[in-house]
Write an enzyme that holds these catalytic residues in place. Structure first.
Site, mmCIF file in Angstrom:
data_model
loop_
_atom_site.group_PDB
_atom_site.id
_atom_site.type_symbol
_atom_site.label_atom_id
_atom_site.label_comp_id
_atom_site.label_asym_id
_atom_site.label_seq_id
_atom_site.Cartn_x
_atom_site.Cartn_y
_atom_site.Cartn_z
ATOM 1 N N THR A 108 107.947 -126.748 95.360
ATOM 2 C CA THR A 108 107.041 -127.099 96.459
ATOM 3 C C THR A 108 106.132 -125.905 96.726
ATOM 4 O O THR A 108 106.487 -124.756 96.410
ATOM 5 C CB THR A 108 107.835 -127.412 97.738
ATOM 6 O OG1 THR A 108 108.517 -126.224 98.168
ATOM 7 C CG2 THR A 108 108.842 -128.534 97.493
ATOM 8 N N TYR A 150 111.163 -109.659 82.745
ATOM 9 C CA TYR A 150 110.217 -110.690 82.315
ATOM 10 C C TYR A 150 108.846 -110.556 82.975
ATOM 11 O O TYR A 150 107.978 -111.403 82.801
ATOM 12 C CB TYR A 150 110.775 -112.096 82.557
ATOM 13 C CG TYR A 150 111.323 -112.383 83.946
ATOM 14 C CD1 TYR A 150 110.482 -112.615 85.026
ATOM 15 C CD2 TYR A 150 112.693 -112.461 84.163
ATOM 16 C CE1 TYR A 150 110.979 -112.901 86.280
ATOM 17 C CE2 TYR A 150 113.209 -112.755 85.425
ATOM 18 C CZ TYR A 150 112.351 -112.979 86.472
ATOM 19 O OH TYR A 150 112.850 -113.262 87.728
ATOM 20 N N LYS A 166 106.602 -110.717 90.442
ATOM 21 C CA LYS A 166 106.984 -109.441 89.837
ATOM 22 C C LYS A 166 105.903 -108.919 88.896
ATOM 23 O O LYS A 166 105.691 -107.704 88.797
ATOM 24 C CB LYS A 166 108.309 -109.598 89.092
ATOM 25 C CG LYS A 166 109.508 -109.872 89.987
ATOM 26 C CD LYS A 166 109.870 -108.692 90.866
ATOM 27 C CE LYS A 166 111.209 -108.900 91.557
ATOM 28 N NZ LYS A 166 111.605 -107.749 92.403
#
Length: 285
Positions: A108, A150, A166
């Protein structure tokens, strides 16, 4: 490697310092001679953490501050309060974060925003307020951002808000390392692999199947120890690393050599079952 003078004459603020990796870093900084300030939104947790940190060194000075890092005005007031209480502030660790597993098509706008607000906006708010304090007072200092393996190049399935946030924090790290070098401000990051923590681990690795998969894809076949990350953070925040800035140091036992920390989930079960599992993991309202 470290002594009680390694971080002497430093006051360091750790966001999200009431538990998990934030608390581990706070304890490590304290053992190495720093005064420590922690912040978070839950006073009970902060009080307990403060007592634990104080036990690390007899003459330690530790304080806690209730603050929502998503609120820039509140963050600015907190920085002022820390300086007033401790006399100065030399270091900041942007550790506060949020994350959860979800199929990206089921996200959402509110769920996406919740993570981005804490991780990216929160890190900016604290960095902006602290950086201006240092620049206005012609002081040097250190900023350490906690990112992920990542964030750099692979992204990661099922944690899209975290991956986006990040990556933004990593870009901020490198941008400011260049821009603020002339002020004597170093800006670095740590990218941890799997370091089990009570809160985040239950949301991200909820079963023995997940846990086995995690272990098997780490070349060293173990999880990280909190003290190992605290040692790395201490090194980067100290005068042992005066020429390191704009760097993101990975500490993951080699896990990054396989792309996307949570991509393995796709192999566990069908997409339909995965989505049902993610839904079941969400906190009850």
């Amino acid at each position: 490697m470290f002594s009680e003078s390694t971080l002497a004459n430093n006051t360091i603020l750790i966001t999200g310092g009431g538990s998990g990796l934030g608390l581990a870093m706070a304890k490590g900084f304290c053992r190495s001679g720093a005064n420590v300030a922690i912040c978070g939104r839950t006073e009970e947790k902060l009080i307990k953490a403060t007592k634990e940190i104080e036990n690390e060194r007899e003459d330690s000075k530790v304080g806690y501050y209730i603050c929502d890092v998503r609120d820039h005005d509140a963050v600015s007031k907190m920085i002022e309060a820390v300086v007033a209480d401790f006399g100065s502030l030399e270091g900041l660790v942007n550790n506060a974060a949020g994350n959860f597993l979800s199929a990206s098509e089921d996200l959402t706008p509110g769920g996406f925003k919740a993570v981005v607000d804490i991780v990216l906006h929160g890190s900016f708010n604290c960095t902006h307020a602290f950086g201006n304090y240092l620049i206005d007072n012609e002081r040097e200092g250190n900023i350490l951002n906690i990112v992920t393996t990542y964030a750099e190049s692979t992204g990661c399935a099922f944690v899209l808000p975290s991956a986006c946030s990040k990556a933004g924090v990593l870009a901020m790290t490198r941008s400011l390392a260049f821009e603020w070098a002339e002020y004597g401000i170093r800006v670095n990051a740590i990218a941890p692999g799997p370091f089990p923590t009570k809160g985040a681990w239950s949301r991200l690795v909820p079963s023995k199947i997940f846990e086995k998969k995690f272990i098997n894809k780490i070349p060293m076949k173990r999880y990280g120890e909190h003290e190992e990350l605290a040692n790395l953070a201490t090194f980067l925040m100290s005068d042992l690393a005066p020429f390191i800035t704009g760097e993101s140091v990975v500490i993951d036992g080699g896990e990054r050599l396989q792309a996307g920390q949570f991509n393995f989930i796709n192999d566990l079960m069908s997409r339909k079952k995965l989505k049902a599992a993610f839904k079941a993991m969400r906190p009850k309202k």
